[in-house]
Design a protein around this motif. Structure first.
Motif, short mmCIF file in Angstrom:
data_model
loop_
_atom_site.label_atom_id
_atom_site.label_comp_id
_atom_site.label_asym_id
_atom_site.label_seq_id
_atom_site.Cartn_x
_atom_site.Cartn_y
_atom_site.Cartn_z
N ASP A 1 10.00 15.04 5.74
CA ASP A 1 9.95 15.85 5.49
C ASP A 1 8.53 16.92 6.56
OD1 ASP A 1 7.93 13.79 5.80
OD2 ASP A 1 7.25 13.38 4.19
N ASP A 2 8.56 16.63 6.73
CA ASP A 2 6.61 17.30 7.54
C ASP A 2 6.57 17.21 8.58
OD1 ASP A 2 5.50 14.91 7.64
OD2 ASP A 2 3.92 15.29 6.76
N GLU A 3 7.61 16.38 9.64
CA GLU A 3 7.69 17.52 10.89
C GLU A 3 6.83 16.44 11.60
OE1 GLU A 3 8.60 20.41 12.46
OE2 GLU A 3 10.84 20.55 11.71
N LYS A 4 5.52 15.78 11.04
CA LYS A 4 4.77 14.84 12.08
C LYS A 4 4.86 13.61 12.62
CE LYS A 4 0.11 16.12 9.28
NZ LYS A 4 -0.68 15.47 8.19
N ILE A 5 4.37 12.78 13.22
CA ILE A 5 5.11 11.57 13.61
C ILE A 5 4.70 10.32 13.27
CG2 ILE A 5 5.07 10.09 16.00
CD1 ILE A 5 5.66 12.63 17.07
N LEU A 6 5.08 9.26 12.59
CA LEU A 6 4.50 8.53 11.45
C LEU A 6 4.48 7.75 12.78
CD1 LEU A 6 3.34 6.76 8.92
CD2 LEU A 6 5.85 5.83 9.32
N VAL A 7 2.65 6.80 12.98
CA VAL A 7 2.44 5.82 14.14
C VAL A 7 2.04 4.62 12.81
CG1 VAL A 7 1.25 5.15 15.54
CG2 VAL A 7 1.99 7.43 16.03
N GLN A 8 2.26 3.65 12.82
CA GLN A 8 2.05 2.62 12.55
C GLN A 8 1.17 1.61 12.86
OE1 GLN A 8 5.76 1.65 10.15
NE2 GLN A 8 4.39 2.51 8.01
N ALA A 9 0.55 0.91 13.09
CA ALA A 9 -0.44 -0.08 13.75
C ALA A 9 -0.99 -0.90 12.98
CB ALA A 9 -1.29 1.04 14.44
N ALA A 10 -1.03 -2.52 13.39
CA ALA A 10 -2.14 -3.64 13.19
C ALA A 10 -2.77 -3.54 14.11
CB ALA A 10 -1.33 -4.53 12.89
N ILE A 11 -3.83 -3.47 13.21
CA ILE A 11 -5.55 -4.20 14.09
C ILE A 11 -5.42 -5.76 13.58
CG2 ILE A 11 -7.89 -4.15 14.17
CD1 ILE A 11 -7.52 -0.82 13.06
N ILE A 12 -5.23 -6.32 15.05
CA ILE A 12 -5.54 -8.65 14.53
C ILE A 12 -6.92 -8.64 14.75
CG2 ILE A 12 -4.16 -9.96 15.64
CD1 ILE A 12 -2.48 -8.14 14.25
N VAL A 13 -7.92 -9.03 14.19
CA VAL A 13 -8.98 -10.12 14.61
C VAL A 13 -8.63 -11.92 14.44
CG1 VAL A 13 -9.66 -8.06 13.41
CG2 VAL A 13 -9.33 -9.62 11.71
N GLU A 14 -9.52 -12.54 14.53
CA GLU A 14 -9.48 -13.58 14.91
C GLU A 14 -9.98 -15.13 13.36
OE1 GLU A 14 -9.39 -15.79 19.10
OE2 GLU A 14 -11.32 -15.07 18.52
N ARG A 15 -10.97 -13.80 12.65
CA ARG A 15 -11.17 -14.74 11.18
C ARG A 15 -11.60 -13.38 10.31
NH1 ARG A 15 -14.57 -16.15 15.57
NH2 ARG A 15 -16.47 -14.77 14.96
N LYS A 16 -11.42 -13.78 9.22
CA LYS A 16 -11.24 -13.36 7.71
C LYS A 16 -13.02 -12.57 8.03
CE LYS A 16 -8.62 -15.35 4.71
NZ LYS A 16 -8.92 -16.71 2.97
N SER A 17 -14.08 -13.09 8.25
CA SER A 17 -14.81 -12.09 8.48
C SER A 17 -15.42 -10.62 9.62
CB SER A 17 -16.44 -12.94 9.01
OG SER A 17 -16.38 -13.54 10.34
N GLN A 18 -14.35 -11.35 10.20
CA GLN A 18 -14.15 -10.06 11.19
C GLN A 18 -13.84 -8.46 10.43
OE1 GLN A 18 -12.46 -11.89 14.38
NE2 GLN A 18 -14.43 -12.25 15.52
N LYS A 19 -12.05 -9.10 9.70
CA LYS A 19 -11.33 -8.32 9.44
C LYS A 19 -11.91 -7.35 8.30
CE LYS A 19 -8.04 -8.08 5.69
NZ LYS A 19 -6.61 -8.52 5.06
N GLY A 20 -13.24 -7.79 8.05
CA GLY A 20 -14.27 -7.36 6.60
C GLY A 20 -14.97 -6.25 7.22
N ILE A 21 -15.60 -6.68 8.77
CA ILE A 21 -16.12 -5.45 10.07
C ILE A 21 -14.84 -4.80 10.16
CG2 ILE A 21 -17.75 -5.39 12.06
CD1 ILE A 21 -18.26 -8.19 11.76
N VAL A 22 -14.26 -4.97 10.76
CA VAL A 22 -13.00 -3.83 10.65
C VAL A 22 -12.89 -2.68 9.83
CG1 VAL A 22 -11.12 -2.70 12.16
CG2 VAL A 22 -12.33 -5.04 13.04
#
Length: 301
Positions: free
Chosen positions: A224-245
C-alpha cells in the motif's frame, strides 16, 4: 612492477568491552557490529570486509573471551577460540584504561598454542596519559611474544591507518573473496536483529542486557505505501523483564522502535514500518533448542 593483491582473515579478540566493535565500524565505515557499554555485547562472529585497490581484509569480531556462566556463554567462548584457527593474523585488543587483568592472562594462556602472528592493540589511548602506556607495553611484552604492539583509538581514529598498513604487510597474496562493495557476510536479517538488540542494550540497565535475544519474524514489502515491514520479537527470560522492556505505557518499547527504525532505514535505504513485541521464554540461555532457534547454532563451531 605492480604490487600483488593481498587478502586474508584477521580475528579481533579480547576481553569484553575493549572496543572491538567500535574498531570494526570505524574501519568498515558503517555500522555492522553493535556497540554498547555493556560487556559481552557481541554474540556471533561478525565478518567485516575492508577492500581497497591493494587488499581485502576480512575482520572477524569475536565475542569477548570470558569464563562462561551458562550455555550461551560456552557457545560465545567456543566461537572466539575456534576463530583463532581460521585466520592469517590475530589482533588481541585491550582497553588502555583498564590495563593488565586476570581476563587478559586467561586469553594469553590460550594464545600460547597459536602459530599465527598476534598483534597487541592497546585501544582507547585517548582516555589515558601517554606516560601510562610504556609500563603497560612492557608488562604485556613480558607476558607474550607479540609480533608488534600498536596503540590506537578506534573511536577517534588515532593510528588506525598505521595498524591497517601493518596488518597488510603480514597478509598473504590472495584473491578478492568478496565484491568490493560488500562490507559483511551476514544477511540483512541478522544485522537488523542486532540493531534492535543494540537499542535495548542502550536503554535498559541491570539484568536485562544479557537475557535478551531478538528474532526477526518477517521482512516484506508493503504494497500500500512501499514501506518495508519488519516484524520482530524481543525475547526475555522473565515477566518482570518484559515489563521493563515495554516500559510505562509502552514508552520504552516505543523508544527502542524509533531508534532502531532510523538505523534499519539507513541499512536498507528505504522507509521502514517496524513492529516490535516482547515474549517471555524462561531460561532460554541454557536451552540448546532455543539457542539454535535464536541463531546460536553450536553444531556449526
Amino acid at each position: 612492477m605492480q604490487n600483488q593483491f593481498k587478502s586474508g582473515f584477521v580475528a579481533i579478540i579480547g576481553r569484553p568491552n575493549v572496543g572491538k566493535s567500535t574498531f570494526m565500524n570505524r574501519v568498515i565505515g558503517q555500522k555492522i557490529a553493535i556497540m554498547s557499554d555493556k560487556a559481552q555485547t557481541t554474540r556471533n562472529k561478525i565478518q567485516g570486509v575492508y577492500t581497497d585497490q591493494q587488499k581485502q581484509i576480512i575482520f572477524i569480531d569475536t565475542p569477548g573471551i570470558h569464563k562462561p556462566k551458562h550455555k550461551l556463554g560456552d557457545f560465545m567462548v567456543k566461537i572466539a577460540e575456534n576463530a583463532l584457527d581460521e585466520v592469517d593474523a590475530i589482533m588481541f585488543m585491550i582497553n588502555a584504561e583498564e590495563g593488565y587483568g586476570r581476563g587478559d592472562q586467561f586469553i594469553i594462556d590460550r594464545l600460547q598454542s597459536v602459530r599465527k602472528p598476534v598483534f597487541l592493540i592497546i585501544n582507547k589511548i585517548d582516555l589515558v596519559h601517554p606516560d601510562q602506556l610504556l609500563p603497560m607495553i612492557e608488562q604485556y611484552r613480558n607476558a607474550y611474544s607479540f609480533e608488534e604492539i600498536i596503540p590506537i583509538s578506534a573511536l577517534e581514529g588515532n593510528n588506525v591507518g598505521h595498524l591497517m598498513d601493518v596488518l597488510t604487510e603480514h597478509l598473504p597474496e590472495g584473491p578478492q573473496y568478496y565484491p568490493e562493495d560488500q562490507v559483511t557476510d551476514h544477511p540483512e536479517r541478522f544485522i537488523i536483529s542486532e540493531l534492535i538488540r543494540e537499542k535495548v542494550l542502550q536503554l535498559t540497565r541491570e539484568e536485562i542486557p544479557h537475557s535478551i535475544a531478538v528474532v526477526i519474524e518477517q521482512i516484506q514489502q508493503r504494497e500500500d505505501d512501499e514501506k518495508i515491514l519488519v516484524q520482530a520479537a524481543i525475547i526475555v527470560e522473565r515477566k518482570s523483564q518484559k515489563g521493563i522492556v515495554i516500559g510505562k505505557q509502552g514508552r520504552m518499547l516505543k523508544e527502542v522502535g524509533q531508534r532502531a527504525r532510523a538505523d534499519i532505514e539507513k541499512l536498507l535505504g528505504s522507509k521502514v514500518y517496524l513492529e516490535l513485541w516482547v515474549k517471555v521464554q524462561e531460561n532460554w540461555r541454557n536451552r540448546p533448542h532455543q539457542l539454535r532457534e535464536f541463531g546460536f547454532n553450536q553444531d556449526e563451531y
